[in-house]
Scaffold this motif. Structure first.
Motif, PDB file in Angstrom:
ATOM      1  N   UNK A   1      27.804  37.772  35.067  1.00 40.52           N
ATOM      2  CA  UNK A   1      28.156  36.369  34.837  1.00 40.52           C
ATOM      3  C   UNK A   1      27.917  35.965  33.391  1.00 40.52           C
ATOM      4  N   UNK A   2      26.916  36.559  32.752  1.00 45.52           N
ATOM      5  CA  UNK A   2      26.609  36.232  31.363  1.00 45.52           C
ATOM      6  C   UNK A   2      27.725  36.673  30.400  1.00 45.52           C
ATOM      7  N   UNK A   3      28.690  37.459  30.879  1.00 45.18           N
ATOM      8  CA  UNK A   3      29.822  37.891  30.054  1.00 45.18           C
ATOM      9  C   UNK A   3      30.991  36.911  30.093  1.00 45.18           C
ATOM     10  N   UNK A   4      30.855  35.858  30.872  1.00 41.66           N
ATOM     11  CA  UNK A   4      31.973  34.925  31.082  1.00 41.66           C
ATOM     12  C   UNK A   4      32.508  34.355  29.770  1.00 41.66           C
ATOM     13  N   UNK A   5      31.649  33.969  28.878  1.00 47.09           N
ATOM     14  CA  UNK A   5      32.086  33.377  27.613  1.00 47.09           C
ATOM     15  C   UNK A   5      32.860  34.399  26.769  1.00 47.09           C
ATOM     16  N   UNK A   6      32.362  35.631  26.714  1.00 45.51           N
ATOM     17  CA  UNK A   6      33.050  36.689  25.971  1.00 45.51           C
ATOM     18  C   UNK A   6      34.434  36.967  26.573  1.00 45.51           C
ATOM     19  N   UNK A   7      34.496  37.111  27.884  1.00 46.99           N
ATOM     20  CA  UNK A   7      35.769  37.392  28.554  1.00 46.99           C
ATOM     21  C   UNK A   7      36.747  36.253  28.331  1.00 46.99           C
ATOM     22  N   UNK A   8      36.256  35.039  28.428  1.00 49.06           N
ATOM     23  CA  UNK A   8      37.110  33.873  28.215  1.00 49.06           C
ATOM     24  C   UNK A   8      37.652  33.849  26.781  1.00 49.06           C
ATOM     25  N   UNK A   9      36.808  34.182  25.816  1.00 52.91           N
ATOM     26  CA  UNK A   9      37.256  34.226  24.418  1.00 52.91           C
ATOM     27  C   UNK A   9      38.352  35.276  24.232  1.00 52.91           C
ATOM     28  N   UNK A  10      38.214  36.421  24.887  1.00 58.26           N
ATOM     29  CA  UNK A  10      39.250  37.456  24.814  1.00 58.26           C
ATOM     30  C   UNK A  10      40.557  36.972  25.442  1.00 58.26           C
ATOM     31  N   UNK A  11      40.440  36.463  26.664  1.00 54.49           N
ATOM     32  CA  UNK A  11      41.625  36.142  27.467  1.00 54.49           C
ATOM     33  C   UNK A  11      42.356  34.880  27.011  1.00 54.49           C
ATOM     34  N   UNK A  12      41.696  34.043  26.210  1.00 57.17           N
ATOM     35  CA  UNK A  12      42.354  32.836  25.710  1.00 57.17           C
ATOM     36  C   UNK A  12      42.684  32.933  24.224  1.00 57.17           C
ATOM     37  N   UNK A  13      42.387  34.066  23.615  1.00 54.08           N
ATOM     38  CA  UNK A  13      42.715  34.290  22.215  1.00 54.08           C
ATOM     39  C   UNK A  13      44.235  34.278  22.068  1.00 54.08           C
ATOM     40  N   UNK A  14      44.773  33.434  21.190  1.00 55.97           N
ATOM     41  CA  UNK A  14      46.237  33.328  21.056  1.00 55.97           C
ATOM     42  C   UNK A  14      46.950  34.652  20.786  1.00 55.97           C
TER      43      UNK A  14
ATOM     44  N   UNK B   1      34.134  35.702  38.186  1.00 56.00           N
ATOM     45  CA  UNK B   1      33.235  36.859  38.110  1.00 56.00           C
ATOM     46  C   UNK B   1      32.412  36.971  39.396  1.00 56.00           C
ATOM     47  N   UNK B   2      31.948  35.861  39.925  1.00 52.70           N
ATOM     48  CA  UNK B   2      31.189  35.887  41.181  1.00 52.70           C
ATOM     49  C   UNK B   2      32.025  36.457  42.315  1.00 52.70           C
ATOM     50  N   UNK B   3      33.290  36.072  42.390  1.00 56.92           N
ATOM     51  CA  UNK B   3      34.187  36.618  43.421  1.00 56.92           C
ATOM     52  C   UNK B   3      34.455  38.102  43.182  1.00 56.92           C
ATOM     53  N   UNK B   4      34.659  38.460  41.928  1.00 58.80           N
ATOM     54  CA  UNK B   4      34.859  39.875  41.594  1.00 58.80           C
ATOM     55  C   UNK B   4      33.649  40.698  42.026  1.00 58.80           C
ATOM     56  N   UNK B   5      32.437  40.203  41.776  1.00 53.84           N
ATOM     57  CA  UNK B   5      31.226  40.981  42.086  1.00 53.84           C
ATOM     58  C   UNK B   5      31.101  41.252  43.589  1.00 53.84           C
ATOM     59  N   UNK B   6      31.670  40.387  44.403  1.00 56.97           N
ATOM     60  CA  UNK B   6      31.696  40.653  45.852  1.00 56.97           C
ATOM     61  C   UNK B   6      32.566  41.882  46.123  1.00 56.97           C
ATOM     62  N   UNK B   7      33.714  41.949  45.452  1.00 59.06           N
ATOM     63  CA  UNK B   7      34.613  43.107  45.603  1.00 59.06           C
ATOM     64  C   UNK B   7      33.949  44.367  45.062  1.00 59.06           C
ATOM     65  N   UNK B   8      33.229  44.221  43.955  1.00 61.53           N
ATOM     66  CA  UNK B   8      32.522  45.365  43.370  1.00 61.53           C
ATOM     67  C   UNK B   8      31.491  45.913  44.351  1.00 61.53           C
ATOM     68  N   UNK B   9      30.763  45.033  45.004  1.00 62.60           N
ATOM     69  CA  UNK B   9      29.722  45.484  45.935  1.00 62.60           C
ATOM     70  C   UNK B   9      30.310  46.242  47.124  1.00 62.60           C
ATOM     71  N   UNK B  10      31.604  46.020  47.385  1.00 58.26           N
ATOM     72  CA  UNK B  10      32.301  46.726  48.471  1.00 58.26           C
ATOM     73  C   UNK B  10      33.047  47.958  47.968  1.00 58.26           C
ATOM     74  N   UNK B  11      32.951  48.238  46.664  1.00 61.83           N
ATOM     75  CA  UNK B  11      33.636  49.395  46.086  1.00 61.83           C
ATOM     76  C   UNK B  11      35.134  49.202  45.931  1.00 61.83           C
ATOM     77  N   UNK B  12      35.576  47.930  45.882  1.00 64.26           N
ATOM     78  CA  UNK B  12      37.004  47.644  45.781  1.00 64.26           C
ATOM     79  C   UNK B  12      37.483  47.446  44.348  1.00 64.26           C
ATOM     80  N   UNK B  13      36.564  47.111  43.451  1.00 66.56           N
ATOM     81  CA  UNK B  13      36.911  46.877  42.047  1.00 66.56           C
ATOM     82  C   UNK B  13      35.718  47.206  41.168  1.00 66.56           C
ATOM     83  N   UNK B  14      36.024  47.623  39.935  1.00 68.41           N
ATOM     84  CA  UNK B  14      34.990  47.832  38.925  1.00 68.41           C
ATOM     85  C   UNK B  14      35.528  47.269  37.612  1.00 68.41           C
TER      86      UNK B  14
END
Length: 174
Positions: A16-29, A49-62
């Motif tokens: 979750x602490x990566x949210x700001x970095x990811x947002x900066x990447x994904x919104x960069x013009x 990210x919280x929803x993704x981590x649920x999928x990660x815990x099930x081995x569905x996404x990394x």
């Protein structure tokens, strides 16, 4: 699969602490041209990210942050839609000032994760038709074109073709 170190690159699972970095990447013009749109709201990114981590815990996404040995973050890559035979590779986004080769090394590591650790036979990759540089790069692996639409080409890369291409690159023959 918490932290992977290879080729001088460190991949660690998104927090979750990566949210700001990811947002900066994904919104960069300059970077958002070829990726799916993202809400500019930080709390929306944290929820995603919280929803993704649920999928990660099930081995569905990394979903990984790519960084150097000092912890400097440069980009992301994600393995998703994982099943017994295949996985999809996406969210491959890197800062413009990333060290030379880190994006390609990260891509190779992610493919190795899918083919070696997940034991998949195929990787699915979607590339925008206007993203000429990435199209040329992906086509070097000799993937099969599964389908295409007005905006994207959908590739299937076999494990065999990945290793044929990888083994031709001297940087990865260590």
């Amino acid at each position: 699969m918490k932290m992977i170190s290879k080729y001088g690159v460190f991949l660690r699972l998104v927090e979750e602490s990566d949210a700001e970095f990811i947002l900066a990447l994904r919104t960069n013009p300059k970077l958002k041209t070829f990726i799916s749109s993202t809400s500019p709201n930080l709390s929306d990114q944290i929820k995603w990210i919280q929803e993704y981590r649920k999928k990660q815990s099930q081995g569905l996404e990394y979903y990984y942050i790519s960084q150097d040995q000092n912890g400097n973050k440069y980009g992301t890559i994600r393995l998703s839609n994982i099943d017994e035979r295949s996985f999809e590779l996406g969210s491959w986004v890197f800062m413009n000032n990333s060290p030379f080769g880190i994006a390609v090394k990260t891509h190779m590591i992610a493919l190795e994760i899918g083919f070696e650790l997940l034991k998949a036979d195929n990787c699915k990759i979607r590339v925008g038709k206007k993203n000429k540089g990435v199209l040329r790069y992906i086509e070097e692996f000799n993937p099969f074109i599964s389908s295409e639409d007005e905006f994207d080409i959908y590739f299937t890369l076999s494990k065999e073709n990945f290793y044929i291409r990888k083994n031709k690159l001297t940087i990865f023959s260590q």
